[in-house]
Scaffold this motif. Structure first.
Motif, mmCIF file in Angstrom:
data_model
loop_
_atom_site.group_PDB
_atom_site.id
_atom_site.type_symbol
_atom_site.label_atom_id
_atom_site.label_comp_id
_atom_site.label_asym_id
_atom_site.label_seq_id
_atom_site.Cartn_x
_atom_site.Cartn_y
_atom_site.Cartn_z
ATOM 1 N N ALA A 174 0.842 -1.201 0.000
ATOM 2 C CA ALA A 174 0.000 0.000 0.000
ATOM 3 C C ALA A 174 0.874 1.246 0.000
ATOM 4 C CB ALA A 174 -0.918 0.007 1.219
ATOM 5 N N LEU A 175 0.323 2.360 -0.438
ATOM 6 C CA LEU A 175 1.041 3.628 -0.424
ATOM 7 C C LEU A 175 0.736 4.382 0.858
ATOM 8 C CD1 LEU A 175 0.674 5.003 -4.070
ATOM 9 C CD2 LEU A 175 2.326 3.376 -3.145
ATOM 10 N N LEU A 176 1.698 5.182 1.303
ATOM 11 C CA LEU A 176 1.527 6.033 2.471
ATOM 12 C C LEU A 176 1.336 7.474 1.992
ATOM 13 C CD1 LEU A 176 1.518 6.489 5.521
ATOM 14 C CD2 LEU A 176 4.021 6.657 5.437
ATOM 15 N N ILE A 177 0.158 8.031 2.294
ATOM 16 C CA ILE A 177 -0.171 9.406 1.906
ATOM 17 C C ILE A 177 -0.157 10.282 3.163
ATOM 18 C CG2 ILE A 177 -1.894 10.925 0.876
ATOM 19 C CD1 ILE A 177 -3.023 8.438 -0.572
ATOM 20 N N LEU A 178 0.631 11.333 3.135
ATOM 21 C CA LEU A 178 0.749 12.228 4.279
ATOM 22 C C LEU A 178 0.047 13.550 3.971
ATOM 23 C CD1 LEU A 178 2.103 12.282 7.119
ATOM 24 C CD2 LEU A 178 3.966 13.560 6.051
ATOM 25 N N ASP A 179 -0.987 13.859 4.738
ATOM 26 C CA ASP A 179 -1.712 15.122 4.593
ATOM 27 C C ASP A 179 -0.982 16.199 5.392
ATOM 28 O OD1 ASP A 179 -3.409 17.284 4.830
ATOM 29 O OD2 ASP A 179 -5.198 16.117 5.269
ATOM 30 N N GLU A 180 -0.296 17.100 4.674
ATOM 31 C CA GLU A 180 0.422 18.210 5.316
ATOM 32 C C GLU A 180 -0.262 19.546 5.025
ATOM 33 O OE1 GLU A 180 3.973 18.343 6.812
ATOM 34 O OE2 GLU A 180 5.042 16.897 5.538
ATOM 35 N N ILE A 181 -1.569 19.492 4.796
ATOM 36 C CA ILE A 181 -2.304 20.719 4.503
ATOM 37 C C ILE A 181 -2.093 21.748 5.612
ATOM 38 C CG2 ILE A 181 -4.581 21.711 4.033
ATOM 39 C CD1 ILE A 181 -3.601 19.806 1.865
ATOM 40 N N ILE A 182 -2.121 21.304 6.873
ATOM 41 C CA ILE A 182 -1.935 22.213 8.008
ATOM 42 C C ILE A 182 -0.481 22.268 8.455
ATOM 43 C CG2 ILE A 182 -2.456 22.545 10.464
ATOM 44 C CD1 ILE A 182 -5.299 21.631 9.864
ATOM 45 N N THR A 183 0.182 21.121 8.548
ATOM 46 C CA THR A 183 1.534 21.116 9.106
ATOM 47 C C THR A 183 2.564 21.748 8.179
ATOM 48 O OG1 THR A 183 1.856 18.861 8.269
ATOM 49 C CG2 THR A 183 1.116 19.096 10.546
ATOM 50 N N GLY A 184 2.358 21.648 6.868
ATOM 51 C CA GLY A 184 3.280 22.272 5.936
ATOM 52 C C GLY A 184 3.267 23.779 6.079
ATOM 53 N N PHE A 185 4.436 24.398 6.109
ATOM 54 C CA PHE A 185 4.590 25.840 6.271
ATOM 55 C C PHE A 185 4.083 26.339 7.629
ATOM 56 C CE2 PHE A 185 4.840 25.169 1.770
ATOM 57 C CZ PHE A 185 5.829 26.030 1.355
ATOM 58 N N ARG A 186 3.870 25.435 8.561
ATOM 59 C CA ARG A 186 3.602 25.842 9.943
ATOM 60 C C ARG A 186 4.594 25.133 10.854
ATOM 61 N NH1 ARG A 186 0.371 28.704 13.000
ATOM 62 N NH2 ARG A 186 -0.845 29.406 11.215
ATOM 63 N N TRP A 187 4.674 23.805 10.783
ATOM 64 C CA TRP A 187 5.712 23.095 11.527
ATOM 65 C C TRP A 187 7.083 23.492 10.968
ATOM 66 C CZ3 TRP A 187 1.093 22.140 12.838
ATOM 67 C CH2 TRP A 187 0.750 21.238 13.832
#
Length: 452
Positions: free
Chosen positions: A240-253
């Protein structure tokens, strides 16, 4: 703001009906035109105390003014997307220059290459990128790629992450599933954050059927040591593929994402929110072997990926490039953490001084602070959340969360701490005498709910 500092529930203060008259009338009128009265459920008036849902006229930095003339220090701006502040001039100027040269051409704009190269260089797992307008388009695009790549139909989504997409594959798992065919319900299964065994059980229960595992990098709870390594291993072992949702963490973390902070190795990842300081832009990025299925391929069937008339508009890409330059020049991610830490320390101190540490608590990473309001029994309470909002909004703080931006400085955080301290006696009274002694209207309600 046209209110006195003594608060909204004690004597001598202008009644809310007067202070919010124009906003309340506007809300009543717009509900006849727009379902729910807002285009984002989290911005609905049901998320604020009754008769105290301001309609915004303009903003600057971390401040906004409503149509009644009330001014507020605002937190969580743009559902966490406006990290640099309203009207941040370098981004506004980049957009202004781009729009002056035209929009929505019949062929791709020259900025698309520069923006793609910049983002691929920035994001550790990115080899190719496709730009979109919102997070849901990109997470759903990732799901389609995973299904095509693996030849499977099921998706494993994290149960604790409440909004991975507005599309059917995810919304069927929520209380707002009306309008979605029930026969797709079995195609999305759920596992628990920081519990790799719950995912392992799904792989055992549905052998050879799960195309992808999708989750956010982090919300309120940080990843436990080894959690993402375990997910990576389980995905590899089960195809299976691993999909990481960084909609919020990207450019904040971090401008390179939480994957950089936590050492996560996704196959696909999605970005949005802060990447253009509130302008509509998102991105789906990942391994070339998978992403290429959305392009020109002859060996397999093509995936109709993100394809939008207003996709990759040059003004949005110009905003993103200005944001990236600002983040790197001014170390914005570090500033968000520092400011959030200072705000957390000050708020926790005044809450403790008021004897309310068991009833009003802060949670999440310093750059992404939320608060939990609890009743006299210590249970999370929408009623006491409403009471707290009533008291801080009346004093000039608009804070569905305490998520900071770069425009919050020592002066605004100090003022916020003062306002929260002034609001706490009403919270105490609500605990002692019952919230009905202080609360003036109906409580706020969950944004995602089946009825009412």
């Amino acid at each position: 703001m046209k209110t006195e500092d003594e608060g909204s529930s004690e004597g001598g203060v202008t009644p809310a009906a007067e202070r919010f008259a124009a906003s309340t009338a506007h809300t009543a009128a717009v509900k006849r035109l727009i379902p729910g009265g807002a285009h984002t459920y989290a911005k609905g008036d049901d998320q604020y105390p009754e008769g105290m849902a301001p309609i915004i006229e303009r903003g600057w930095g971390c401040h906004v003014r409503d149509i009644d003339g009330n001014e507020y220090i605002e937190y969580g701006s743009g559902l966490r997307s406006v990290t640099l502040g309203h009207g941040y001039e370098p981004v506004v100027e980049a957009v202004r220059r781009s729009i002056g040269d035209g929009v929505n051409f019949v062929r791709p704009h020259v900025l698309e290459r520069e923006a793609a190269e910049r983002l691929v260089d920035l994001i550790p797992s990115a080899e190719m990128v496709k730009f979109g307008l919102n997070g849901s388009d990109t997470t759903t695009g990732a799901v389609k790629l995973a299904r095509a790549y693996t030849g499977r139909g099921m998706i494993a989504a994290c149960r604790q992450h409440p909004m991975l997409s507005v599309h059917d594959w995810f919304m069927i798992t929520t209380p707002m599933a009306a309008g979605i065919p029930t026969d797709i319900e079995s195609r999305t299964v759920q596992f628990d954050y920081n519990d790799p065994e719950s995912l392992a059980r799904l792989f055992a229960q549905y052998p050879g059927k799960i195309a992808a595992v999708i989750l956010e990098a982090e919300t309120i709870e940080p990843p436990a040591p080894g959690f993402f390594a375990a997910l990576r291993r389980l995905c590899d072992e089960n195809g299976a593929l691993l999909i990481l949702d960084e909609i919020i963490t990207g450019f904040r973390w971090h401008e390179r994402g939480a994957q950089f902070i936590h050492g996560i190795k996704p196959d696909l990842c999605t970005f949005g929110k802060a990447m253009a300081n509130g302008f509509p832009l998102s991105a789906l990025a990942g391994r070339r072997e998978v992403m290429r299925l959305g392009g020109f391929v002859d060996d397999v069937d093509r995936v109709f990926l993100v394809s939008l008339t207003a996709g990759a508009e040059p003004w949005a890409l110009a905003a993103m490039l200005a944001v990236i330059e600002t983040y790197e020049r001014e170390q914005i991610a570090e500033r968000l953490m520092k400011t959030g830490a200072e705000l957390r320390a000050g708020l926790e101190q005044v809450i403790a001084d008021a004897g309310l540490a068991d009833h009003l608590q802060l949670a999440g990473r310093d750059c992404n602070l939320v608060y939990v309001a609890r009743d006299a029994a210590g249970a999370p309470s929408q009623i006491f959340r409403t009471l707290f909002l009533q008291e801080i909004v009346s004093r000039g703080v608009l804070a569905p969360s305490f998520v900071v931006g770069a425009a919050h400085d020592a002066e605004t955080t100090a003022r916020t701490i003062e306002i929260v301290a002034a609001a706490l006696p009403a919270y105490r009274r609500g605990l002692e005498d019952g919230p009905e002694a202080v609360l003036r209207g109906r409580p706020v309600r969950p944004a995602i709910r089946p009825r009412g």
